[in-house]
Design an enzyme around this catalytic site. Structure first.
Site, mmCIF file in Angstrom:
data_model
loop_
_atom_site.group_PDB
_atom_site.id
_atom_site.type_symbol
_atom_site.label_atom_id
_atom_site.label_comp_id
_atom_site.label_asym_id
_atom_site.label_seq_id
_atom_site.Cartn_x
_atom_site.Cartn_y
_atom_site.Cartn_z
ATOM 1 N N LYS A 87 24.959 -26.293 -2.291
ATOM 2 C CA LYS A 87 25.832 -27.446 -2.515
ATOM 3 C C LYS A 87 26.590 -27.735 -1.223
ATOM 4 O O LYS A 87 27.281 -26.855 -0.688
ATOM 5 C CB LYS A 87 26.789 -27.115 -3.663
ATOM 6 C CG LYS A 87 27.283 -28.309 -4.424
ATOM 7 C CD LYS A 87 28.021 -27.831 -5.670
ATOM 8 C CE LYS A 87 28.588 -28.963 -6.460
ATOM 9 N NZ LYS A 87 29.446 -28.475 -7.553
HETATM 10 O O1 G3P Z 1 31.195 -30.731 -10.863
HETATM 11 C C1 G3P Z 1 32.403 -31.187 -10.335
HETATM 12 C C2 G3P Z 1 33.497 -30.833 -11.253
HETATM 13 O O2 G3P Z 1 33.695 -29.447 -11.303
HETATM 14 C C3 G3P Z 1 34.776 -31.540 -11.005
HETATM 15 O O3 G3P Z 1 35.341 -31.736 -12.221
HETATM 16 O O4 G3P Z 1 37.118 -32.229 -13.803
HETATM 17 O O5 G3P Z 1 37.642 -31.118 -11.605
HETATM 18 O O6 G3P Z 1 37.008 -33.515 -11.698
HETATM 19 P P1 G3P Z 1 36.858 -32.165 -12.334
#
Ligand code: G3P
Length: 217
Positions: A87
């Protein structure tokens, strides 16, 4: 549509995998910190542990931001297991590294995608996946799902082999609408995956069937 779980929690990964519908895992440094994995050796071992549970792609994120550092880290991660996907952040050095990884046959997931231009750059470099963060786009008062729709159109126009991996999914409707739009993959927390199972009429209907079944037994 492929379902990935967005967590570094081994218990949650096992639970989703046991449902029989899991196609992979995505992690990031915040998710690794959340489960308390600390130190380089522990982090590498944790990725191996995830790969031992799930038969599918596992995204492991680099923390270097320079081309050489991203390559060094990414090659080390890719050597851990054939299912590791490196990644890489959406920055110029990251795009250069994705191009090199592509030439070396190493799978990549370009993360922190917030607009179509960034996704086109990652696809041109040969990324295996691009990760548009739809929840975080919503947080800025734009519609993250518009971005998914735009990417599906653009990638179809040119036959890009890069898969659209909808990330930062916050609720079940995000996932359902990504499916309607044709995202290749959705990565979401366990709560969203389990949320897809729920409907009160299912619970009411099942209770009634079980009650009526007693009458004929
Ligand atoms: O895959 C990306 C994710 O982990 C981000 O999620 O909810 O932190 O925006 P969030």
């Amino acid at each position: 549509m492929k379902f990935f779980i967005d967590t570094a929690d081994l218990g949650e990964i096992r639970e989703a995998n046991d449902l029989g519908i899991l196609d992979g895992v995505t992690t990031n440094p915040s998710l690794m910190a959340k489960v308390g994995v600390k130190g380089e050796e522990a982090i590498l071992q944790h990725y191996k542990d995830i790969c031992a549970i799930v038969d599918g792609d596992v995204s492991a994120e680099v923390i270097s931001t320079d081309y050489e550092g991203i390559l060094r880290e990414g090659r080390e991660l890719a050597a851990l297991h054939e299912n590791i996907v490196v990644k890489v952040p959406m920055i110029a050095e990251g795009v250069k590294a994705i191009k090199t990884f592509t030439e070396e046959g190493i799978k990549t997931n370009c993360t922190l995608i917030f607009n179509a231009g960034q996704a086109i750059m990652a696809a041109k470099a040969g990324a295996t996946y691009v990760s548009p963060f739809i929840g975080r786009v919503d947080d800025t008062s734009w519609d993250g799902l518009d971005l998914i729709e735009q990417l599906v159109t653009i990638f179809d126009n040119y036959g890009f082999g890069t898969e659209i991996l909808a990330a930062s999914i916050r609720h079940t409707m995000h996932l359902v609408q990504c499916a309607e739009m044709g995202a290749d993959v959705a990565t979401c927390p366990l709560s969203v995956i389990k949320g897809l199972l729920k409907h009160p009429l299912t619970d009411i209907g099942l209770a009634k069937f079980l009650e009526d079944a007693k009458k004929s037994r």
